[in-house]
Design a protein around this motif. Structure first.
Motif, PDB file in Angstrom:
ATOM      1  N   GLN A  79       0.839  -1.209   0.000  1.00 14.56           N
ATOM      2  CA  GLN A  79       0.000   0.000   0.000  1.00 14.56           C
ATOM      3  C   GLN A  79       0.871   1.255   0.000  1.00 14.56           C
ATOM      4  O   GLN A  79       0.582   2.221  -0.698  1.00 14.56           O
ATOM      5  CB  GLN A  79      -0.931  -0.005   1.230  1.00 14.56           C
ATOM      6  CG  GLN A  79      -2.173  -0.861   1.052  1.00 14.56           C
ATOM      7  CD  GLN A  79      -3.105  -0.317  -0.032  1.00 14.56           C
ATOM      8  OE1 GLN A  79      -3.090   0.876  -0.325  1.00 14.56           O
ATOM      9  NE2 GLN A  79      -3.871  -1.199  -0.637  1.00 14.56           N
ATOM     10  N   LYS A  80       1.933   1.225   0.778  1.00 16.86           N
ATOM     11  CA  LYS A  80       2.853   2.375   0.835  1.00 16.86           C
ATOM     12  C   LYS A  80       3.485   2.621  -0.528  1.00 16.86           C
ATOM     13  O   LYS A  80       3.604   3.761  -0.986  1.00 16.86           O
ATOM     14  CB  LYS A  80       3.951   2.100   1.874  1.00 16.86           C
ATOM     15  CG  LYS A  80       3.916   3.116   3.025  1.00 16.86           C
ATOM     16  CD  LYS A  80       5.061   2.877   3.989  1.00 16.86           C
ATOM     17  CE  LYS A  80       4.466   2.701   5.384  1.00 16.86           C
ATOM     18  NZ  LYS A  80       5.282   1.863   6.253  1.00 16.86           N
ATOM     19  N   ALA A  81       3.862   1.537  -1.180  1.00 18.20           N
ATOM     20  CA  ALA A  81       4.479   1.662  -2.513  1.00 18.20           C
ATOM     21  C   ALA A  81       3.484   2.285  -3.493  1.00 18.20           C
ATOM     22  O   ALA A  81       3.835   3.181  -4.274  1.00 18.20           O
ATOM     23  CB  ALA A  81       4.938   0.293  -2.999  1.00 18.20           C
ATOM     24  N   ILE A  82       2.224   1.813  -3.413  1.00 26.25           N
ATOM     25  CA  ILE A  82       1.197   2.348  -4.326  1.00 26.25           C
ATOM     26  C   ILE A  82       0.979   3.837  -4.031  1.00 26.25           C
ATOM     27  O   ILE A  82       0.928   4.669  -4.949  1.00 26.25           O
ATOM     28  CB  ILE A  82      -0.126   1.560  -4.192  1.00 26.25           C
ATOM     29  CG1 ILE A  82       0.081   0.109  -4.655  1.00 26.25           C
ATOM     30  CG2 ILE A  82      -1.246   2.221  -4.985  1.00 26.25           C
ATOM     31  CD1 ILE A  82      -1.078  -0.831  -4.325  1.00 26.25           C
ATOM     32  N   ALA A  83       0.892   4.164  -2.735  1.00 24.07           N
ATOM     33  CA  ALA A  83       0.679   5.574  -2.345  1.00 24.07           C
ATOM     34  C   ALA A  83       1.834   6.443  -2.841  1.00 24.07           C
ATOM     35  O   ALA A  83       1.648   7.617  -3.162  1.00 24.07           O
ATOM     36  CB  ALA A  83       0.529   5.668  -0.828  1.00 24.07           C
ATOM     37  N   GLY A  84       3.023   5.855  -2.930  1.00 24.96           N
ATOM     38  CA  GLY A  84       4.187   6.593  -3.407  1.00 24.96           C
ATOM     39  C   GLY A  84       4.284   6.623  -4.928  1.00 24.96           C
ATOM     40  O   GLY A  84       5.300   7.045  -5.479  1.00 24.96           O
ATOM     41  N   GLY A  85       3.250   6.149  -5.587  1.00 23.25           N
ATOM     42  CA  GLY A  85       3.215   6.216  -7.049  1.00 23.25           C
ATOM     43  C   GLY A  85       3.985   5.102  -7.741  1.00 23.25           C
ATOM     44  O   GLY A  85       4.238   5.176  -8.946  1.00 23.25           O
ATOM     45  N   ARG A  86       4.364   4.066  -6.988  1.00 23.42           N
ATOM     46  CA  ARG A  86       5.121   2.974  -7.606  1.00 23.42           C
ATOM     47  C   ARG A  86       4.169   2.028  -8.344  1.00 23.42           C
ATOM     48  O   ARG A  86       3.043   1.801  -7.883  1.00 23.42           O
ATOM     49  CB  ARG A  86       5.875   2.177  -6.539  1.00 23.42           C
ATOM     50  CG  ARG A  86       6.745   2.972  -5.583  1.00 23.42           C
ATOM     51  CD  ARG A  86       7.941   3.610  -6.270  1.00 23.42           C
ATOM     52  NE  ARG A  86       8.741   2.653  -7.031  1.00 23.42           N
ATOM     53  CZ  ARG A  86       9.620   1.791  -6.477  1.00 23.42           C
ATOM     54  NH1 ARG A  86       9.792   1.771  -5.187  1.00 23.42           N
ATOM     55  NH2 ARG A  86      10.312   0.959  -7.240  1.00 23.42           N
ATOM     56  N   GLU A  87       4.654   1.494  -9.440  1.00 24.08           N
ATOM     57  CA  GLU A  87       3.838   0.494 -10.153  1.00 24.08           C
ATOM     58  C   GLU A  87       4.146  -0.893  -9.577  1.00 24.08           C
ATOM     59  O   GLU A  87       5.321  -1.260  -9.441  1.00 24.08           O
ATOM     60  CB  GLU A  87       4.149   0.517 -11.645  1.00 24.08           C
ATOM     61  CG  GLU A  87       3.172  -0.314 -12.426  1.00 24.08           C
ATOM     62  CD  GLU A  87       3.296  -0.156 -13.945  1.00 24.08           C
ATOM     63  OE1 GLU A  87       2.608  -0.896 -14.651  1.00 24.08           O
ATOM     64  OE2 GLU A  87       4.096   0.703 -14.389  1.00 24.08           O
ATOM     65  N   VAL A  88       3.089  -1.622  -9.219  1.00 22.92           N
ATOM     66  CA  VAL A  88       3.289  -2.966  -8.657  1.00 22.92           C
ATOM     67  C   VAL A  88       2.942  -4.007  -9.729  1.00 22.92           C
ATOM     68  O   VAL A  88       1.820  -4.028 -10.237  1.00 22.92           O
ATOM     69  CB  VAL A  88       2.433  -3.177  -7.392  1.00 22.92           C
ATOM     70  CG1 VAL A  88       2.648  -4.593  -6.842  1.00 22.92           C
ATOM     71  CG2 VAL A  88       2.790  -2.138  -6.327  1.00 22.92           C
ATOM     72  N   HIS A  89       3.927  -4.829 -10.074  1.00 19.29           N
ATOM     73  CA  HIS A  89       3.744  -5.843 -11.123  1.00 19.29           C
ATOM     74  C   HIS A  89       3.465  -7.190 -10.475  1.00 19.29           C
ATOM     75  O   HIS A  89       4.204  -7.614  -9.586  1.00 19.29           O
ATOM     76  CB  HIS A  89       5.015  -5.976 -11.969  1.00 19.29           C
ATOM     77  CG  HIS A  89       5.366  -4.733 -12.716  1.00 19.29           C
ATOM     78  ND1 HIS A  89       4.866  -4.448 -13.960  1.00 19.29           N
ATOM     79  CD2 HIS A  89       6.162  -3.684 -12.385  1.00 19.29           C
ATOM     80  CE1 HIS A  89       5.350  -3.291 -14.386  1.00 19.29           C
ATOM     81  NE2 HIS A  89       6.140  -2.801 -13.441  1.00 19.29           N
ATOM     82  N   LEU A  90       2.415  -7.865 -10.966  1.00 15.72           N
ATOM     83  CA  LEU A  90       2.165  -9.217 -10.479  1.00 15.72           C
ATOM     84  C   LEU A  90       1.770 -10.135 -11.622  1.00 15.72           C
ATOM     85  O   LEU A  90       1.362  -9.680 -12.693  1.00 15.72           O
ATOM     86  CB  LEU A  90       1.113  -9.229  -9.375  1.00 15.72           C
ATOM     87  CG  LEU A  90      -0.159  -8.493  -9.587  1.00 15.72           C
ATOM     88  CD1 LEU A  90      -1.288  -9.464  -9.826  1.00 15.72           C
ATOM     89  CD2 LEU A  90      -0.447  -7.675  -8.323  1.00 15.72           C
ATOM     90  N   LEU A  91       1.938 -11.419 -11.380  1.00 18.06           N
ATOM     91  CA  LEU A  91       1.582 -12.445 -12.376  1.00 18.06           C
ATOM     92  C   LEU A  91       0.137 -12.866 -12.136  1.00 18.06           C
ATOM     93  O   LEU A  91      -0.385 -12.693 -11.029  1.00 18.06           O
ATOM     94  CB  LEU A  91       2.536 -13.631 -12.251  1.00 18.06           C
ATOM     95  CG  LEU A  91       4.001 -13.279 -12.567  1.00 18.06           C
ATOM     96  CD1 LEU A  91       4.935 -14.433 -12.224  1.00 18.06           C
ATOM     97  CD2 LEU A  91       4.159 -12.896 -14.047  1.00 18.06           C
ATOM     98  N   PRO A  92      -0.520 -13.413 -13.155  1.00 23.27           N
ATOM     99  CA  PRO A  92      -1.941 -13.756 -12.980  1.00 23.27           C
ATOM    100  C   PRO A  92      -2.142 -14.850 -11.925  1.00 23.27           C
ATOM    101  O   PRO A  92      -1.512 -15.902 -12.024  1.00 23.27           O
ATOM    102  CB  PRO A  92      -2.381 -14.271 -14.360  1.00 23.27           C
ATOM    103  CG  PRO A  92      -1.148 -14.420 -15.173  1.00 23.27           C
ATOM    104  CD  PRO A  92      -0.028 -13.691 -14.518  1.00 23.27           C
ATOM    105  N   PRO A  93      -2.978 -14.601 -10.917  1.00 18.39           N
ATOM    106  CA  PRO A  93      -3.233 -15.630  -9.917  1.00 18.39           C
ATOM    107  C   PRO A  93      -4.140 -16.708 -10.505  1.00 18.39           C
ATOM    108  O   PRO A  93      -5.003 -16.422 -11.328  1.00 18.39           O
ATOM    109  CB  PRO A  93      -3.957 -14.868  -8.812  1.00 18.39           C
ATOM    110  CG  PRO A  93      -4.616 -13.724  -9.516  1.00 18.39           C
ATOM    111  CD  PRO A  93      -3.747 -13.364 -10.679  1.00 18.39           C
TER     112      PRO A  93
END
Ligand code: GLY
Ligand code: MN
Ligand code: MN
Length: 461
Positions: free
Chosen positions: A114-128
């Motif tokens: 959440q902190k990373a998102i709030a800091g404008g970072r893009e979060v990459h994930l693979l399809p669950p």
């Protein structure tokens, strides 16, 4: 686990491909069968295994592609757990084996992201692909868990596919171990293939070999005298003379690399004339494909070449007719071979199917066909050294498909429906091997299970 450098190298290579943002890899958790403490056998997520190697439930890995910071999230066990489970390594010890210095409790993961998102970072994930992972991601992103698949990062998928597609030496050694186990499963099944024996009995014995020698079956064993059903997971028949038993099985090595072999054995160990004629066609499609596989040809071209061998063989027996190249181009052979020639194999038996088959086996230039048969080809691109593939042609007489096509008059210029009608009690034949694409061609992985008519009959004797 491999040496920790294997995992640090992989994460560094991924970072070089991704350049920016954060990669979030959620490991698998225990999943209950029929009540909470009765869980399915644990299988770690293959991407988590690939980048972090830790084969235990309840972990997540985060890579900051900008700074290079890496964290393994997990919860250390307390004495209450240890009473039931025995002494357990700490998350810090496990992370160190993967070359990761920093660890945090699992309870901090939501905040961290959440902190990373709030800091404008893009979060990459693979399809669950598991509900539990979707739930975790739904909590992290504060969104509907059902929507988490569409949150997957195409950039991360493409980067991971590019890496996992080319096998390292240490991976090939593991696949060979798995293939040797699968070979033993096959020879055991052949020796047991006698009238009066049940499919269930053989199924139990060979899955036992997969557990005794490795980490269990790499997929639910297909073993049936109804081999015309491609993925037949029922084992409730008694073997009887006149039928052939299709055994499509594989094991995982203890490091979870897969093998996938198919053999077809006449019940009682002796091929009838009719069985031998069809068998020889499938065998030729298998061996000629293995001869031709290598850089410079695509899996699509090899598939079509195998289909041409099959169609020509069936024409010689009077089951197909007309111009064979046209028949194959129009898809008439798919009455007998409705699946693809083969698929990539690695940490998953259908390697990276969970990331999206079209990212693995297709691209902007090579699109998936919509034609019955060809549309089931999982990989159509050119081979590269380091690819690992199955080569698995087959011929099947599927009464329901036959009835539908005949009633529609489909491809009737290429199929002698009257003659095919005399084969509707035949069943099916598939012959499958695993190969590594090399600079000059390909080589078979693991010991080769008996494959010619002579070898199979001798093994059964
Ligand atoms: N084991 C299923 C397949 O051959 O793809
Ligand atoms: Mn198979
Ligand atoms: Mn296969």
């Amino acid at each position: 686990m491999f040496e920790k450098e294997v995992y640090t190298n992989r994460r560094n290579r991924l970072r070089a491909l991704m350049k920016s943002g954060i990669g979030l890899f959620i490991g698998n958790v225990e999943s209950p069968v029929n009540y909470p403490d009765n869980t399915y056998h644990f299988r770690q997520d293959s991407d988590f295994l690939y980048f972090f190697g830790i084969d235990l439930p309840g972990l997540a890995g985060v890579i900051d592609f900008d700074s290079g910071d890496e964290v393994v999230f997990g919860t250390d066990f307390d004495v209450d757990d240890i009473v039931w489970m025995g002494p357990q390594p700490s998350v810090a010890d496990l992370a160190a084996m993967s070359g990761v210095r920093d660890t945090l409790p699992m309870a901090k993961l939501v905040d961290h992201i959440q902190k990373a998102i709030a800091g404008g970072r893009e979060v990459h994930l693979l399809p669950p692909y598991r509900a539990e992972t979707r739930m975790t991601l739904g909590t992290i992103f504060r969104e509907n868990p059902c929507q988490m698949t569409s949150r997957a990062s195409e950039m991360l998928i493409r980067a991971v596919v590019s890496m996992r597609s080319l096998k390292e030496e240490v991976e090939i050694a593991e696949i060979e171990k798995a293939a040797d186990i699968a070979c033993e499963m096959q020879t055991t099944a052949m020796r047991m293939c006698k009238p009066g024996v049940t499919e269930q009995e053989i199924f139990g014995v060979i899955e036992g070999i997969a557990w005794a020698k490795g980490a269990g079956p790499s997929f639910p064993t297909i073993l049936s005298i109804n081999g015309q059903t491609l993925h037949n997971h029922k084992h409730n028949n008694v073997l009887r003379e006149g039928r052939m038993m299709v055994t499509d099985c594989g094991a995982e090595s203890n490091m979870h690399y897969a093998a996938d072999l198919t053999r077809t054995t006449p019940v009682g160990g002796h091929f009838s004339q009719r069985q031998r004629e069809i068998y020889e066609i499938v065998l030729k499609a298998n061996t000629e494909s293995i001869k031709k596989a290598g850089p410079g040809i695509s899996n699509r071209d090899l598939h079509l070449n195998a289909c041409t061998i099959i169609a020509a063989g069936l024409r010689d027996l009077g089951l197909m007719k007309g111009d064979i190249d046209t028949a194959v181009a129009e898809g008439a052979h798919a009455l007998f071979m409705p699946h693809g020639l083969g698929h990539m194999m690695g940490l998953d038996v259908h390697d990276m199917e969970g990331l999206g088959e079209n990212f693995v086996g297709y691209n902007e230039e090579v699109r998936r066909s919509t034609q019955f048969g060809l549309k089931s080809l999982r990989f159509a691109l050119p081979y590269k050294p380091g690819h690992v593939f199955t080569v698995e042609p087959g011929i099947y007489f599927i009464p329901e498909l036959y009835a539908k096509w005949r009633s529609e008059g489909k491809h009737k210029q290429f199929i002698d429906y009257d003659r095919v009608s005399t084969y509707l009690d035949f069943g099916g034949i598939r012959v499958e091997d695993d190969v590594l694409i090399t600079d000059g061609g390909c080589r078979m992985l693991g010991k080769t299970a008996p494959k010619t008519v002579k070898e199979i009959e001798e093994t059964c004797r």
